[in-house]
Each structure stands twice: as C-alpha cells, then as structure tokens.
Design a protein around this motif. Structure first.
Motif, short mmCIF file in Angstrom:
data_model
loop_
_atom_site.label_atom_id
_atom_site.label_comp_id
_atom_site.label_asym_id
_atom_site.label_seq_id
_atom_site.Cartn_x
_atom_site.Cartn_y
_atom_site.Cartn_z
N PRO A 155 0.83 -1.22 0.00
CA PRO A 155 0.00 0.00 0.00
C PRO A 155 0.86 1.26 0.00
O PRO A 155 1.92 1.31 0.64
N LEU A 156 0.38 2.27 -0.70
CA LEU A 156 1.05 3.58 -0.74
C LEU A 156 0.37 4.47 0.30
O LEU A 156 -0.43 5.34 -0.02
N ASP A 157 0.70 4.24 1.57
CA ASP A 157 -0.05 4.90 2.64
C ASP A 157 0.83 5.55 3.70
O ASP A 157 0.34 5.90 4.79
N VAL A 158 2.11 5.69 3.42
CA VAL A 158 3.00 6.32 4.39
C VAL A 158 3.30 7.75 3.93
O VAL A 158 3.92 7.95 2.88
N GLU A 159 2.84 8.71 4.69
CA GLU A 159 3.04 10.12 4.33
C GLU A 159 4.25 10.68 5.07
O GLU A 159 4.42 10.45 6.28
N THR A 160 5.07 11.41 4.36
CA THR A 160 6.22 12.05 4.96
C THR A 160 6.36 13.47 4.44
O THR A 160 6.05 13.75 3.27
N THR A 161 6.80 14.37 5.33
CA THR A 161 6.95 15.78 4.97
C THR A 161 8.31 16.26 5.46
O THR A 161 8.72 15.95 6.59
N TRP A 162 9.01 16.99 4.63
CA TRP A 162 10.31 17.52 5.01
C TRP A 162 10.58 18.84 4.28
O TRP A 162 9.92 19.17 3.29
N SER A 163 11.57 19.54 4.77
CA SER A 163 11.94 20.85 4.20
C SER A 163 13.43 20.87 3.88
O SER A 163 14.24 20.22 4.54
#
Length: 341
Positions: free
Chosen positions: A148-156
């Motif tokens: 599944p494509l269900d891992v969300e990640t956010t970075w700067s």
C-alpha cells in the motif's frame, strides 16, 4: 383389231411406267432428304454433346485447377503468417533484451520510494548497484504483491545558490502520485529575474534546456524576481527536477525554501530486505506470478547550508534486469517443430 388393243395396252403400260418411276424417285428423294436431315440432326446433336462435354470438362478441370491454387494460396498464407509472427517475436525479444530490460542508470533524491515491477516472463533477476559510493541508508525490499502507498512524509530543504551566466542548476526528487511541492523563493540580485521550473523526468528537463523560454515543455514554468511562492501537485509517479535558469549577462543569487509532502510505500510486509552493505543488491523474480521491488532512500541531512555550496543527497545506481528465463526459451523452442510440422 387385236394389235391395236395390245398396242394400246402396251402404250398404257409404258405410259404408266414413267409415272411409277417418278413416284419412286420422289419417294427415294424424300427418303434421302429425311436421312440427310436425320444425319445432320445427329451430327448437330453429337457436336453439341461433344461441345458440352468439352466445355464441362474444361469447367471441371478449371474448377479443380482453381481449387488446387486456392489450397496452395492458403498454405502459402499460413506459412507466411507463421514466419511473420516468429520474426516479429524475435525482434520483440531482442528489443526487450537490449532496450527495455537492459541496464540503465537511475538517480534518487531524498525520501524516495520507487516501485519496480519486472516482467516474470522475461526477467529472471534484477540487480541494483551503487555507482558513486553513497548508498548509506538506501534499502531494497521484495514483496509478493504491491504494498500500500499509505506512508506520508513531509520535510523541508533550503538552498542558497548562485546561478552562473547562461547556466542552470537543478535538484531531483522521485515523487509518487498524491505528493506536493511548495517552493518559496527569493532572488537576491537586485533587478534580475530567473527561470524557476518543475520538469517531469530527464526528458522534460532536456526539452526545457533546449528552449528555456518555451513554457509548454515543463510541469511548472515561471519567470521569477523578488520573492514569491509556487505550489505544484503531483499526479504521476516519476522523477521531477526543480531547476533554476539564468539567461542574464551576470550571475544571480537565489534562495529556495522547499517543503515537500510525499507518499511512500509501506515496507512492513516485505519478505526480503537488502541494505547495500556490499554496494550491490540482487533479487530473483518469481515465476510465473512475479514479485514487486521497492527501492527507498533516507531523509535529507538537515545540516545548515553555506552560501558557497549546495548540499544535495543524490544517489546514483546501475539498474539491470536483462537476464532472460532459459525455461521460457526452452518451451518456445520445443514448440517450434510442432508449429512447422
């Protein structure tokens, strides 16, 4: 007195004789005519019968001859089709060996989650090898089915860079569908403007470099100066380049603040994991159901960047899947005599 009467009788008899000859001649003539007519009719009928038989014979021979030709044409067409199909398959196989399933270089940005689905009919194994000695944190996973494509990640990330005259700088990221890119920019060189674009894949970047002023070759195309914000949603899983282009007669300094939201594949159900401790990872492709491979990269280093250089985690690998199954060729070659028998 008696003679005259004999004479009369004789005359009478003699005169009656010609009359009888004439009747018999007429009868004979009529009979001959009838015979000739009957003969003519017989010959005519015989001629018609021969002609009919002759025509029928030609017709029959023509029909059989035509049937034989059709059979030969059908046979020739069948052989032609078989040869064309086999030739086509051969060229497709060679194309797959040398092209689609050949070795290629791939570049990964930070937080990459790249899914690879090799064809189990043609590919026996895949091999991924680092090419610049920077595989720390890179991992290869194997799955029996698509995760599944269900891992969300956010970075700067923040970059302060100087773009030289008639030059460009670019940063690569691999993003899946549903990801988002937000770019805050500041052009520090007073009175100057630069191109700020987002291009899909190396082809998109190349097309833009050929004509930087043409906007329709990129996903996002902007001429920026001062400060501002650009946002772009990602609908297709692919590599994307964020690039700056300078067509001014002097260098331009630009500061970029990138905030990216990306979706990654869930790797908790993987049956295989390789961390590139030897700089190389290989995985056999299961036949006939196949399997899924996911290549991931770590988050970027959050150390501050200096004004004199750019820091970008870029991983380059040699990706190869050009190994064909011998069992597939064995089955195909075994069936060839049956096709041509």
């Amino acid at each position: 007195m008696a003679e005259p009467s004999r004479s009369s009788a004789s005359t009478s008899s003699s005169s009656s004789y010609p009359v009888n000859r004439g009747d018999s001649g007429a009868a004979a003539s009529s009979s001959n005519t009838s015979v000739r007519e009957e003969h003519d009719r017989y010959q005519h009928r015989h001629h018609d019968t021969e002609l009919e038989h002759h025509q029928n014979g030609v017709s029959y021979r023509g029909s059989f001859f035509a049937f034989d030709i059709s059979s030969e044409v059908i046979t020739d067409d069948t052989w032609s089709c078989i040869i064309v199909v086999l030739t086509f398959w051969f060229f497709v196989a060679m194309t797959l060996i040398l092209g689609v399933y050949g070795a290629s270089n791939i570049s990964l940005g930070p937080n990459c989650s790249l899914l690879i689905q090799p064809n189990p009919i043609f590919v026996q194994s895949i091999t991924i090898e680092e090419s610049n000695g920077a595989a720390n944190g890179i991992e290869l996973y194997g799955f029996y089915k698509t995760p599944p494509l269900d891992v969300e990640t956010t970075w700067s990330e923040t970059y302060v860079t100087t773009v030289q005259v008639y030059s460009h700088k670019s940063w690569i990221y691999y993003l899946n569908e549903g990801s988002q890119v937000n770019i805050s920019y500041t052009v520090n060189s007073s009175g100057s403007s630069v191109f700020l674009i987002i291009a899909q894949g190396s082809d998109g970047l190349t097309q833009w470099l050929e004509d930087p002023t043409y906007p329709n070759t990129t996903l996002s195309w902007n001429v920026v100066h001062g400060s501002g914000v650009i946002q772009q949603d990602i609908d297709i899983a692919s590599s994307y380049y964020i690039a700056l282009g300078n067509l001014n007669s002097e260098e331009v300094e630009v500061e970029l603040n990138l905030r990216l939201k990306a979706w990654k594949y869930n790797t908790t159900e993987a049956y295989y994991k390789c961390t590139f401790t030897q700089g190389r990872c290989s995985l056999s492709v299961l036949f006939p159901k196949g399997n899924i491979v996911v290549l991931t990269s770590p988050s970027p280093n959050q150390e501050p960047l200096s004004k004199t250089g750019d820091k970008l985690k870029k991983f380059q690998f040699q990706y190869s899947e050009a190994i064909f199954r011998s069992s597939f060729f064995g089955i195909f070659l075994k069936n060839i005599p049956e096709v041509f028998s």
